[in-house]
Design a protein around this motif. Structure first.
Motif, mmCIF file in Angstrom:
data_model
loop_
_atom_site.group_PDB
_atom_site.id
_atom_site.type_symbol
_atom_site.label_atom_id
_atom_site.label_comp_id
_atom_site.label_asym_id
_atom_site.label_seq_id
_atom_site.Cartn_x
_atom_site.Cartn_y
_atom_site.Cartn_z
ATOM 1 N N UNK A 192 6.365 29.148 100.087
ATOM 2 C CA UNK A 192 6.922 28.015 100.828
ATOM 3 C C UNK A 192 7.252 28.432 102.259
ATOM 4 N N UNK A 193 7.837 29.605 102.418
ATOM 5 C CA UNK A 193 8.142 30.101 103.760
ATOM 6 C C UNK A 193 6.876 30.215 104.599
ATOM 7 N N UNK A 194 5.843 30.815 104.029
ATOM 8 C CA UNK A 194 4.588 30.999 104.755
ATOM 9 C C UNK A 194 3.974 29.672 105.173
ATOM 10 N N UNK A 195 4.094 28.679 104.320
ATOM 11 C CA UNK A 195 3.489 27.372 104.595
ATOM 12 C C UNK A 195 4.283 26.546 105.596
ATOM 13 N N UNK A 196 5.536 26.961 105.867
ATOM 14 C CA UNK A 196 6.415 26.139 106.692
ATOM 15 C C UNK A 196 6.946 26.847 107.934
ATOM 16 N N UNK A 197 6.311 27.943 108.311
ATOM 17 C CA UNK A 197 6.718 28.621 109.529
ATOM 18 C C UNK A 197 8.094 29.246 109.455
ATOM 19 N N UNK A 198 8.484 29.656 108.250
ATOM 20 C CA UNK A 198 9.792 30.296 108.028
ATOM 21 C C UNK A 198 9.546 31.754 107.652
ATOM 22 N N UNK A 199 10.265 32.674 108.256
ATOM 23 C CA UNK A 199 10.096 34.091 107.932
ATOM 24 C C UNK A 199 10.872 34.445 106.671
ATOM 25 N N UNK A 200 10.334 35.407 105.922
ATOM 26 C CA UNK A 200 11.044 35.914 104.749
ATOM 27 C C UNK A 200 11.469 37.349 105.024
ATOM 28 N N UNK A 201 12.784 37.573 104.952
ATOM 29 C CA UNK A 201 13.356 38.908 105.150
ATOM 30 C C UNK A 201 13.744 39.473 103.792
ATOM 31 N N UNK A 202 13.160 40.597 103.417
ATOM 32 C CA UNK A 202 13.546 41.291 102.185
ATOM 33 C C UNK A 202 14.628 42.307 102.527
ATOM 34 N N UNK A 203 15.827 42.089 102.012
ATOM 35 C CA UNK A 203 16.908 43.044 102.197
ATOM 36 C C UNK A 203 16.766 44.120 101.124
ATOM 37 N N UNK A 222 5.672 41.428 93.691
ATOM 38 C CA UNK A 222 4.383 40.881 94.134
ATOM 39 C C UNK A 222 4.483 40.046 95.396
ATOM 40 N N UNK A 223 5.422 40.399 96.299
ATOM 41 C CA UNK A 223 5.571 39.628 97.522
ATOM 42 C C UNK A 223 5.349 40.519 98.739
ATOM 43 N N UNK A 224 4.997 39.874 99.850
ATOM 44 C CA UNK A 224 4.859 40.567 101.123
ATOM 45 C C UNK A 224 5.830 39.940 102.106
ATOM 46 N N UNK A 225 6.910 40.630 102.418
ATOM 47 C CA UNK A 225 7.876 40.085 103.368
ATOM 48 C C UNK A 225 7.320 40.119 104.794
ATOM 49 N N UNK A 226 7.977 39.386 105.681
ATOM 50 C CA UNK A 226 7.680 39.493 107.101
ATOM 51 C C UNK A 226 8.480 40.619 107.740
ATOM 52 N N UNK A 227 9.697 40.800 107.252
ATOM 53 C CA UNK A 227 10.602 41.835 107.745
ATOM 54 C C UNK A 227 11.287 42.490 106.558
ATOM 55 N N UNK A 228 11.537 43.790 106.660
ATOM 56 C CA UNK A 228 12.268 44.514 105.617
ATOM 57 C C UNK A 228 13.435 45.251 106.271
ATOM 58 N N UNK A 229 14.625 45.101 105.692
ATOM 59 C CA UNK A 229 15.776 45.891 106.122
ATOM 60 C C UNK A 229 15.981 47.041 105.153
ATOM 61 N N UNK A 230 16.292 48.210 105.699
ATOM 62 C CA UNK A 230 16.417 49.428 104.911
ATOM 63 C C UNK A 230 17.632 50.221 105.349
ATOM 64 N N UNK A 260 4.310 53.051 104.227
ATOM 65 C CA UNK A 260 4.837 52.819 102.872
ATOM 66 C C UNK A 260 5.386 51.416 102.636
ATOM 67 N N UNK A 261 5.677 50.655 103.683
ATOM 68 C CA UNK A 261 6.229 49.322 103.439
ATOM 69 C C UNK A 261 5.137 48.380 102.943
ATOM 70 N N UNK A 262 5.487 47.411 102.104
ATOM 71 C CA UNK A 262 4.491 46.467 101.571
ATOM 72 C C UNK A 262 4.224 45.311 102.532
ATOM 73 N N UNK A 263 3.875 45.643 103.770
ATOM 74 C CA UNK A 263 3.516 44.653 104.779
ATOM 75 C C UNK A 263 2.142 45.034 105.309
ATOM 76 N N UNK A 264 1.194 44.141 105.215
ATOM 77 C CA UNK A 264 -0.163 44.446 105.659
ATOM 78 C C UNK A 264 -0.248 44.395 107.180
ATOM 79 N N UNK A 265 -1.232 45.111 107.725
ATOM 80 C CA UNK A 265 -1.419 45.117 109.162
ATOM 81 C C UNK A 265 -0.444 46.041 109.864
ATOM 82 N N UNK A 266 -0.484 46.000 111.182
ATOM 83 C CA UNK A 266 0.363 46.869 111.992
ATOM 84 C C UNK A 266 1.810 46.399 111.952
#
Length: 451
Positions: free
Chosen positions: A246-257, A276-284, A113-119
């Motif tokens: 910008x994060x994706x282009x600069x090697x910075x992770x995006x955490x969606x709280x 319309x975003x795909x985070x790298x990490x999601x906190x729940x 269910x999380x909006x992160x593609x792949x495993x």
């Protein structure tokens, strides 16, 4: 013994607080520190659906859901059944010592269910703040960098690290420093107050990130897709997408709280989807388990696997009783289509306060998504925050049997987080109580001016 369902209607049989509640208040004041200060003048005996019943038999309309926790209600039958069944089997073993199937089942469900593609991989924890701390650990381990950037108006928790990420001083940070190092704050997007289009606000944010920190030092940017304690601030269209790019282009992770926004609260599983975003990490946390203490960090597999064995976890993390509640709660959200119900709640609240706004210019903005809605009150001429008004309305509403929450960097926001299962008539009644109180304050102000 099967208990009778709790009647879904507001009823006051005593003043609030009632006699039993006053006795319990004395006990609270004797044995509980003043720093823990409940706002509602009632002590809960039962809760179900959209109603909280107190020890004096009063029934209150719940527009707070334990701060967005009881999305499926405080005692949904399927959650209760799942918890009882698990308690009969075992209450705890510590997953890091002797694992159990349900932990992996919930991790698999979150992957779906999380909006992160792949495993993805998931670690289960206890609280929202603990989830944020672990997301920061993962980001630092994966990137080899230390700095973390958060935003103006942010709220991420009350621990030493998360207080440093939280923007608001009182009551969360005052006198509790020093805080963790390598935490930075940058301007975000607050359309009602800054008036900036999304891309322009994002450019301002990115400039601050580059000047103050530098991408080479920045492990992650963390943001709530809709800022909760900040006042349910939804960034301008395009803001988050530009920052994530910008994060994706600069090697910075995006955490969606998504501690407050997650689990159908905003009309989709997670608010990131609507942005319309795909985070790298999601906190729940919060709505994940029907009121049981449970939180999670879900992230791309390569990120989560970058941490050494034993580096994540905790004694109670993924407690089997809480996990059972989590699996049952998610099933209820799916079976009862609570995402659609949340969007209907948005319609009701928006329409209600839009009508109020026509006659009351103190209603500065109505905003939010789904069952996470807010109204910001301001001076009509200066836009100055009306924190005293909001506090007055909230206090009066609670005394009339409507549990109401406030929020906002300036304390001038009424926030609405009802259980998503609340009945429409009950919701409308609660809103009407609040607007009647607002009307009384306008009358009082006019009489004061005339005098």
């Amino acid at each position: 013994m099967t208990r009778e369902p709790l009647e879904q209607s507001r009823k006051l049989v005593t003043e609030l607080p009632g006699p039993k509640a006053r006795q319990l208040r004395e006990q609270l004041e004797t044995y509980v520190p003043k720093a823990v200060s409940p706002s509602t003048p009632a002590f809960v005996a039962r809760a179900e659906g959209g109603i909280v019943e107190d020890v004096d038999g009063n029934r209150l309309i719940d527009l707070g859901a334990g701060i967005a926790v009881t999305t499926v209600g405080a005692s949904h039958p399927k959650v209760v059944e799942a918890v009882k069944a698990q308690v009969e089997d075992f209450t705890h073993t510590c997953f890091m010592v002797t694992p159990y199937e349900s932990y992996a089942q919930l991790a698999q469900k979150l992957d779906e269910i999380v909006p992160i593609s792949g495993q993805t991989r998931t670690v289960l924890l206890n609280s929202g703040a603990e989830a944020v701390e672990n997301a920061v650990k993962v980001a630092r381990a994966y990137t080899g960098k230390q700095a973390i950037a958060a935003f103006d108006n942010a709220y991420h928790g009350r621990t030493t690290l998360t207080m440093g990420l939280t923007a608001k001083n009182m009551p969360y940070k005052d006198s509790f420093g020093p805080f963790a190092s390598e935490l930075y704050r940058v301007p975000g997007s607050y359309p009602f107050r800054d008036g900036l289009p999304g891309e322009e606000a994002a450019a301002r944010t990115i400039e601050a990130l580059e000047i103050q920190i530098g991408a080479n030092n920045l492990a992650a940017v963390i943001m709530e897709p809709i800022q909760g304690e900040g006042g349910f601030i939804e960034p301008a269209v395009g803001f988050l997408a530009k920052v994530v790019d910008w994060c994706n282009a600069n090697g910075v992770l995006f955490i969606a709280d998504e501690v407050q926004t997650g689990f159908v609260r905003t009309g989709t599983w997670f608010a990131s989807e609507a942005q319309g975003i795909e985070p790298d990490l999601i906190t729940m946390a919060k709505g994940i388990a029907g009121g049981m203490p449970l939180s999670a960090v879900t992230g791309r597999a390569e990120l989560m696997d970058s941490v050494h064995a034993g580096g994540l976890g905790g004694t109670y993390g993924g407690n089997p009783v809480a996990v059972a509640a989590g699996l049952a709660s998610i099933a209820v959200m799916e079976e009862e289509n609570l995402a659609a119900k949340a969007l209907r709640i948005e319609e009701i609240i928006t329409e209600h306060f839009a009508a109020v706004q026509q006659d009351d210019a103190r209603v500065g903005e109505i905003r939010g998504r789904g069952a996470m809605m807010a109204v910001e009150f301001v001076d009509p001429e200066t836009k100055a925050p009306l924190a005293d008004l909001v506090n007055e309305v909230a206090v009066a509403a609670r005394k009339q049997g409507v549990i109401t929450l406030t929020a906002g960097t300036y304390g001038n926001v009424l926030r609405f987080l009802p259980p998503v299962v609340i009945g429409e008539d009950l919701l409308k009644e609660g809103l009407s109580v609040i607007t009647d109180i607002l009307a009384e304050t306008r009358t009082q102000n006019r009489q004061t001016i005339d005098a």
